[in-house]
Scaffold this active site. Structure first.
Site, PDB file in Angstrom:
ATOM      1  CE1 TYR A  21      -3.081  -5.270  -6.220  1.00  0.00           C
ATOM      2  CE2 TYR A  21      -5.272  -4.548  -5.567  1.00  0.00           C
ATOM      3  CZ  TYR A  21      -4.250  -5.471  -5.501  1.00  0.00           C
ATOM      4  OH  TYR A  21      -4.377  -6.590  -4.718  1.00  0.00           O
ATOM      5  CD  GLU A  80       5.691 -14.742  -7.656  1.00  0.00           C
ATOM      6  OE1 GLU A  80       6.669 -15.517  -7.468  1.00  0.00           O
ATOM      7  OE2 GLU A  80       4.833 -14.494  -6.791  1.00  0.00           O
ATOM      8  NE  ARG A  88      -8.019  -5.942  -7.542  1.00  0.00           N
ATOM      9  CZ  ARG A  88      -7.230  -7.023  -7.503  1.00  0.00           C
ATOM     10  NH1 ARG A  88      -6.548  -7.392  -8.574  1.00  0.00           N
ATOM     11  NH2 ARG A  88      -7.111  -7.729  -6.407  1.00  0.00           N
ATOM     12  NE  ARG A 111      -2.094  -5.805  -0.538  1.00  0.00           N
ATOM     13  CZ  ARG A 111      -2.870  -6.140  -1.558  1.00  0.00           C
ATOM     14  NH1 ARG A 111      -2.323  -6.483  -2.719  1.00  0.00           N
ATOM     15  NH2 ARG A 111      -4.180  -6.117  -1.435  1.00  0.00           N
ATOM     16  N   PRO A 150      -6.618 -13.073 -12.488  1.00  0.00           N
ATOM     17  CG  PRO A 150      -7.279 -14.320 -10.638  1.00  0.00           C
ATOM     18  CD  PRO A 150      -6.260 -14.283 -11.739  1.00  0.00           C
ATOM     19  CG  ASN A 151     -10.391 -10.070  -9.206  1.00  0.00           C
ATOM     20  OD1 ASN A 151     -11.530  -9.939  -9.647  1.00  0.00           O
ATOM     21  ND2 ASN A 151     -10.075 -10.990  -8.316  1.00  0.00           N
ATOM     22  CG  HIS A 158       2.987 -10.093  -7.053  1.00  0.00           C
ATOM     23  ND1 HIS A 158       1.817 -10.776  -7.315  1.00  0.00           N
ATOM     24  CD2 HIS A 158       3.930 -11.030  -6.827  1.00  0.00           C
ATOM     25  CE1 HIS A 158       2.047 -12.069  -7.236  1.00  0.00           C
ATOM     26  NE2 HIS A 158       3.320 -12.261  -6.948  1.00  0.00           N
ATOM     27  CB  ALA A 184      -6.173 -14.185  -5.578  1.00  0.00           C
ATOM     28  CG  ASN A 213       0.035  -9.824 -11.222  1.00  0.00           C
ATOM     29  OD1 ASN A 213      -0.273 -10.610 -10.325  1.00  0.00           O
ATOM     30  ND2 ASN A 213      -0.130  -8.518 -11.122  1.00  0.00           N
TER      31      ASN A 213
HETATM   32  O1  LIG Z   1      -4.843  -9.736  -7.488  1.00  0.00           O
HETATM   33  C1  LIG Z   1      -3.834  -9.514  -6.826  1.00  0.00           C
HETATM   34  C2  LIG Z   1      -2.791  -8.657  -7.383  1.00  0.00           C
HETATM   35  C3  LIG Z   1      -1.369  -8.960  -6.939  1.00  0.00           C
HETATM   36  O2  LIG Z   1      -0.876 -10.058  -7.684  1.00  0.00           O
HETATM   37  C4  LIG Z   1      -0.503  -7.734  -7.279  1.00  0.00           C
HETATM   38  O3  LIG Z   1      -0.260  -7.518  -8.465  1.00  0.00           O
HETATM   39  O4  LIG Z   1      -0.107  -6.987  -6.390  1.00  0.00           O
HETATM   40  C5  LIG Z   1      -1.302  -9.308  -5.448  1.00  0.00           C
HETATM   41  C6  LIG Z   1      -2.268 -10.427  -5.103  1.00  0.00           C
HETATM   42  O5  LIG Z   1      -2.204 -10.728  -3.714  1.00  0.00           O
HETATM   43  C7  LIG Z   1      -3.690 -10.022  -5.432  1.00  0.00           C
HETATM   44  O6  LIG Z   1      -4.579 -11.079  -5.182  1.00  0.00           O
END
Ligand SMILES: O=C1C[C@@](O)(C(=O)O)C[C@@H](O)[C@@H]1O
Length: 146
Positions: A23, A98, A18, A107, A10-11, A100, A77, A74
């Site tokens: 990011y 995994e 963002r 953070r 998500p997002n 990120h 959240a 990825n």
């Molecule tokens: O949506 C994201 C992006 C994320 O996964 C990253 O790629 O750094 C880190 C997560 O904490 C966050 O909620």
């Protein structure tokens, strides 16, 4: 040719809009193009998806059984609390990496915990879009070892 599934959670469809300090400035489309270019270079096929909902991620992970040689995820959240995604990863017998974009350890306190890490082969965090490229390289080396 190895088949690799890439899942953005998500997002991540909002990348570029963002917080760029965490990011970067690239859109998801830019990053997907870079992932595809890298995959071509190392003779991998990649299928890339972005899902906002937990259920869609789980459905795709379930479908990955016997369909793919590796998964790069990825989970956004969901990383920090989705036991259902954790369980879906645990079922798979292929390497799941995994990733990120941001370094989740420098953070917010709540981002320091990943519930999916224990069932992933490894985690790559903090290298921006390069995290995905490092994950492709990691899978390449892992498959060569088999
Ligand atoms: O949506 C994201 C992006 C994320 O996964 C990253 O790629 O750094 C880190 C997560 O904490 C966050 O909620």
């Amino acid at each position: 040719m190895p088949n690799i599934l890439v899942i953005h959670g998500p997002n991540l469809n909002m990348l570029g809009k963002r917080n760029q300090n965490f990011y970067g400035s690239r859109s998801l489309e830019d990053i997907n193009n870079i992932i595809e270019r890298k995959a071509n270079e190392i003779d991998f096929n990649v299928d890339i998806y972005q899902f906002s909902s937990e259920g869609d991620i789980i459905t795709k992970l379930n479908e990955a059984f016997n369909e793919y040689d590796g998964v790069i995820i990825n989970a956004g959240a969901y990383t920090h609390y989705s036991i259902a995604i954790r369980d879906a990863i645990e079922i798979l017998k292929i390497p799941v990496i995994e990733v990120h974009l941001s370094n989740i350890y420098n953070r917010d306190e709540f981002r320091k915990k990943s519930v999916i890490s224990p069932v992933c082969k490894g985690q790559i965090s903090g290298f921006g879009y390069v995290s995905y490229l490092l994950a492709l390289e990691a899978i390449k080396y892992l498959l060569q070892e088999d």
